[in-house]
Design a protein around this motif. Sequence first.
Motif, PDB file in Angstrom:
ATOM      1  N   ILE A 279       0.830  -1.197   0.000  1.00  0.00           N
ATOM      2  CA  ILE A 279       0.000   0.000   0.000  1.00  0.00           C
ATOM      3  C   ILE A 279       0.870   1.254   0.000  1.00  0.00           C
ATOM      4  O   ILE A 279       0.549   2.252  -0.652  1.00  0.00           O
ATOM      5  CB  ILE A 279      -0.953  -0.004   1.212  1.00  0.00           C
ATOM      6  CG1 ILE A 279      -1.884  -1.234   1.133  1.00  0.00           C
ATOM      7  CG2 ILE A 279      -1.791   1.265   1.248  1.00  0.00           C
ATOM      8  CD1 ILE A 279      -2.755  -1.275  -0.108  1.00  0.00           C
ATOM      9  N   LEU A 280       1.992   1.218   0.701  1.00  0.00           N
ATOM     10  CA  LEU A 280       2.900   2.364   0.690  1.00  0.00           C
ATOM     11  C   LEU A 280       3.404   2.670  -0.716  1.00  0.00           C
ATOM     12  O   LEU A 280       3.597   3.831  -1.084  1.00  0.00           O
ATOM     13  CB  LEU A 280       4.091   2.108   1.611  1.00  0.00           C
ATOM     14  CG  LEU A 280       3.841   2.164   3.124  1.00  0.00           C
ATOM     15  CD1 LEU A 280       5.100   1.782   3.879  1.00  0.00           C
ATOM     16  CD2 LEU A 280       3.372   3.546   3.537  1.00  0.00           C
ATOM     17  N   ASP A 281       3.623   1.642  -1.522  1.00  0.00           N
ATOM     18  CA  ASP A 281       4.162   1.815  -2.870  1.00  0.00           C
ATOM     19  C   ASP A 281       3.086   2.134  -3.901  1.00  0.00           C
ATOM     20  O   ASP A 281       3.385   2.273  -5.092  1.00  0.00           O
ATOM     21  CB  ASP A 281       4.908   0.548  -3.306  1.00  0.00           C
ATOM     22  CG  ASP A 281       6.189   0.340  -2.506  1.00  0.00           C
ATOM     23  OD1 ASP A 281       6.699   1.329  -1.958  1.00  0.00           O
ATOM     24  OD2 ASP A 281       6.672  -0.805  -2.435  1.00  0.00           O
ATOM     25  N   LEU A 282       1.849   2.243  -3.482  1.00  0.00           N
ATOM     26  CA  LEU A 282       0.753   2.504  -4.411  1.00  0.00           C
ATOM     27  C   LEU A 282       0.930   3.881  -5.063  1.00  0.00           C
ATOM     28  O   LEU A 282       1.149   4.886  -4.380  1.00  0.00           O
ATOM     29  CB  LEU A 282      -0.572   2.454  -3.647  1.00  0.00           C
ATOM     30  CG  LEU A 282      -1.840   2.089  -4.421  1.00  0.00           C
ATOM     31  CD1 LEU A 282      -1.741   0.676  -4.974  1.00  0.00           C
ATOM     32  CD2 LEU A 282      -3.054   2.213  -3.509  1.00  0.00           C
ATOM     33  N   LEU A 322       0.166  15.817  -4.329  1.00  0.00           N
ATOM     34  CA  LEU A 322       1.364  16.637  -4.307  1.00  0.00           C
ATOM     35  C   LEU A 322       1.948  16.738  -5.706  1.00  0.00           C
ATOM     36  O   LEU A 322       2.034  15.744  -6.429  1.00  0.00           O
ATOM     37  CB  LEU A 322       2.410  16.038  -3.353  1.00  0.00           C
ATOM     38  CG  LEU A 322       1.976  15.904  -1.883  1.00  0.00           C
ATOM     39  CD1 LEU A 322       3.156  15.405  -1.051  1.00  0.00           C
ATOM     40  CD2 LEU A 322       1.449  17.213  -1.333  1.00  0.00           C
ATOM     41  N   LYS A 323       2.330  17.934  -6.082  1.00  0.00           N
ATOM     42  CA  LYS A 323       2.827  18.170  -7.438  1.00  0.00           C
ATOM     43  C   LYS A 323       4.042  17.299  -7.738  1.00  0.00           C
ATOM     44  O   LYS A 323       4.987  17.228  -6.957  1.00  0.00           O
ATOM     45  CB  LYS A 323       3.187  19.645  -7.608  1.00  0.00           C
ATOM     46  CG  LYS A 323       3.519  20.042  -9.043  1.00  0.00           C
ATOM     47  CD  LYS A 323       3.736  21.537  -9.150  1.00  0.00           C
ATOM     48  CE  LYS A 323       4.003  21.931 -10.609  1.00  0.00           C
ATOM     49  NZ  LYS A 323       4.219  23.392 -10.732  1.00  0.00           N
ATOM     50  N   LYS A 324       3.993  16.625  -8.871  1.00  0.00           N
ATOM     51  CA  LYS A 324       5.078  15.755  -9.367  1.00  0.00           C
ATOM     52  C   LYS A 324       5.380  14.580  -8.434  1.00  0.00           C
ATOM     53  O   LYS A 324       6.432  13.953  -8.548  1.00  0.00           O
ATOM     54  CB  LYS A 324       6.349  16.569  -9.602  1.00  0.00           C
ATOM     55  CG  LYS A 324       6.219  17.626 -10.684  1.00  0.00           C
ATOM     56  CD  LYS A 324       7.547  18.340 -10.910  1.00  0.00           C
ATOM     57  CE  LYS A 324       7.412  19.401 -11.998  1.00  0.00           C
ATOM     58  NZ  LYS A 324       8.675  20.120 -12.242  1.00  0.00           N
ATOM     59  N   ASN A 325       4.480  14.285  -7.514  1.00  0.00           N
ATOM     60  CA  ASN A 325       4.676  13.139  -6.625  1.00  0.00           C
ATOM     61  C   ASN A 325       3.725  12.029  -7.064  1.00  0.00           C
ATOM     62  O   ASN A 325       2.511  12.199  -7.019  1.00  0.00           O
ATOM     63  CB  ASN A 325       4.389  13.529  -5.175  1.00  0.00           C
ATOM     64  CG  ASN A 325       4.831  12.459  -4.191  1.00  0.00           C
ATOM     65  OD1 ASN A 325       4.686  11.267  -4.447  1.00  0.00           O
ATOM     66  ND2 ASN A 325       5.368  12.881  -3.054  1.00  0.00           N
ATOM     67  N   ALA A 334       9.440  13.278   3.273  1.00  0.00           N
ATOM     68  CA  ALA A 334      10.178  12.007   3.200  1.00  0.00           C
ATOM     69  C   ALA A 334      11.083  11.976   1.976  1.00  0.00           C
ATOM     70  O   ALA A 334      10.741  12.499   0.913  1.00  0.00           O
ATOM     71  CB  ALA A 334       9.209  10.835   3.172  1.00  0.00           C
ATOM     72  N   LYS A 335      12.224  11.339   2.119  1.00  0.00           N
ATOM     73  CA  LYS A 335      13.193  11.244   1.037  1.00  0.00           C
ATOM     74  C   LYS A 335      12.621  10.500  -0.163  1.00  0.00           C
ATOM     75  O   LYS A 335      12.862  10.872  -1.314  1.00  0.00           O
ATOM     76  CB  LYS A 335      14.462  10.533   1.543  1.00  0.00           C
ATOM     77  CG  LYS A 335      15.548  10.390   0.501  1.00  0.00           C
ATOM     78  CD  LYS A 335      16.762   9.682   1.085  1.00  0.00           C
ATOM     79  CE  LYS A 335      17.850   9.491   0.034  1.00  0.00           C
ATOM     80  NZ  LYS A 335      19.041   8.780   0.599  1.00  0.00           N
ATOM     81  N   ASP A 336      11.854   9.450   0.099  1.00  0.00           N
ATOM     82  CA  ASP A 336      11.285   8.644  -0.979  1.00  0.00           C
ATOM     83  C   ASP A 336      10.010   9.240  -1.554  1.00  0.00           C
ATOM     84  O   ASP A 336       9.455   8.696  -2.511  1.00  0.00           O
ATOM     85  CB  ASP A 336      10.998   7.218  -0.487  1.00  0.00           C
ATOM     86  CG  ASP A 336      12.275   6.473  -0.120  1.00  0.00           C
ATOM     87  OD1 ASP A 336      13.327   6.835  -0.660  1.00  0.00           O
ATOM     88  OD2 ASP A 336      12.207   5.547   0.705  1.00  0.00           O
ATOM     89  N   GLY A 337       9.521  10.304  -0.965  1.00  0.00           N
ATOM     90  CA  GLY A 337       8.317  10.937  -1.481  1.00  0.00           C
ATOM     91  C   GLY A 337       7.026  10.356  -0.952  1.00  0.00           C
ATOM     92  O   GLY A 337       5.939  10.778  -1.350  1.00  0.00           O
ATOM     93  N   ARG A 338       7.118   9.386  -0.052  1.00  0.00           N
ATOM     94  CA  ARG A 338       5.922   8.767   0.505  1.00  0.00           C
ATOM     95  C   ARG A 338       6.167   8.413   1.960  1.00  0.00           C
ATOM     96  O   ARG A 338       7.304   8.480   2.453  1.00  0.00           O
ATOM     97  CB  ARG A 338       5.556   7.505  -0.284  1.00  0.00           C
ATOM     98  CG  ARG A 338       6.669   6.439  -0.278  1.00  0.00           C
ATOM     99  CD  ARG A 338       6.100   5.070  -0.503  1.00  0.00           C
ATOM    100  NE  ARG A 338       7.076   4.025  -0.636  1.00  0.00           N
ATOM    101  CZ  ARG A 338       7.731   3.439   0.356  1.00  0.00           C
ATOM    102  NH1 ARG A 338       7.547   3.842   1.590  1.00  0.00           N
ATOM    103  NH2 ARG A 338       8.579   2.461   0.134  1.00  0.00           N
ATOM    104  N   ILE A 339       5.098   8.033   2.646  1.00  0.00           N
ATOM    105  CA  ILE A 339       5.248   7.558   4.026  1.00  0.00           C
ATOM    106  C   ILE A 339       6.251   6.401   4.035  1.00  0.00           C
ATOM    107  O   ILE A 339       6.187   5.501   3.188  1.00  0.00           O
ATOM    108  CB  ILE A 339       3.899   7.069   4.577  1.00  0.00           C
ATOM    109  CG1 ILE A 339       2.892   8.219   4.657  1.00  0.00           C
ATOM    110  CG2 ILE A 339       4.075   6.465   5.962  1.00  0.00           C
ATOM    111  CD1 ILE A 339       1.498   7.753   5.029  1.00  0.00           C
TER     112      ILE A 339
END
Length: 440
Positions: A279-282, A322-325, A334-339
């Motif tokens: 789910i985090l990688d969704l 979020l723009k471009k996310n 977050a560094k990876d752009g997600r939780i």
Amino acid sequence: MPRVNFTTGRLAAFACPPDKAQAFLWDSGVTGLGIRATPRGSPSYIFQREFQGKSARITIGAVVDWSIPRARERAREMQRDIDQGRDPRLVKAERQAEDEATRAAAKSAELTVGEVWALYLADRKPVWGVRHHDDHLRLAKAGGEKATRGTRGRGVTIAGPLHSLMGLRLVDVTAPVVEAWAAKEAKTRQSSARLALRCFKAFLNWCAEHADYKAQMQSVNPAKTRRTREALGKALAKSDVLLKEQLPAWFAAVRAHPGPVMSAYLQILLLTGARRTEILDLTWKDVDTRWKSLTIRDKVVGERKIPLTPFAAQLIAALPHLKKNPFVFASATAKDGRITDPRAGMQAACKAAKIEGLTPHGLRRSFKSLTEWLEIPAGVVAQIMGHKPSATAEKHYTVRPLDMLRVHHERIEAWMLEQAGIELKPEAEPQDGNVAQFIA
């Protein structure tokens, strides 16, 4: 051909005339031994005799590298080979191959576990999932980097369980070494060490099957001993699960969480029964509102499609873009752009609900357990959760399309919401298509 007695002075004075391609000087001490010189190259010892009716010339080595007595001895050896009917050229090639094998064996014996570990990861990466590959990197990391979280007050990251083995020579990895490692790691991080041991055993099996490393391996995998297993113990089955009567309190606490992204994430984790990283990688491309489906990156089969149930669809539609996310459960910091780690949010919600010991993976266990109240077919639940089929009929003969899964999945969601006292209100949903179109 005129011959002279080889001396250091004569060899130093010998040179090829500039108008010739090559010149030879022959030794009077040993028949067939000579020196060949060219205008540019340095002189070399050669041995030239007739073998089986044809002239055979073999280079012995550079004059600067060979002494005269040593060159004469090698020439005599080649003459003995001819006398015994052996081609000195083939004998030389065999000796070179043996020398090369000896050097390769010596070099291989000096290889460290860390060097071979890196080659192992590169070899297996194409057939591993991203998470499995990252686990191997994490288990062997050096640590010592500045960090504010997960350092147990040290201020720097902690080395992975396998890091202490990386500096050893592969040939020095023995059963006593692994047993001592297991006894040490068991004192501070038994669970991580058990995972590390499984990965290390697979690594040593790979080494034993690899032509370049099998000579350095023990006859029996040194990580497979009774003492090692006993030191790390057995993993106990986890039992953290939400009870039916706990659903109202849990949903109330999660829905009151100050972070809307974390709140939606935890609810969808329970309502889908998916693994927490799935789910985090969704991403928004994985959310199809037209056909009401979610594409899950599955560690077992690569990917799977599950229904996008009504309440889950409303939760996702309400999330900020979020723009471009590309991530659905995005994070601007977050560094990876997600939780990255939902445990803090989970612990805060459980504390508010007065539920102890529940983990994010416990929500996956809860999904499976709660479906027992509805007597949902086990194969349906397994397909939604991404479990491997457990019977021949499931593997080869049962194919459930998305619309069939939807009937059961929506029933599961509606029942959970009913138990939690949540009324599903009709709300405006995004236009038909992929939610990715709404990214700014």
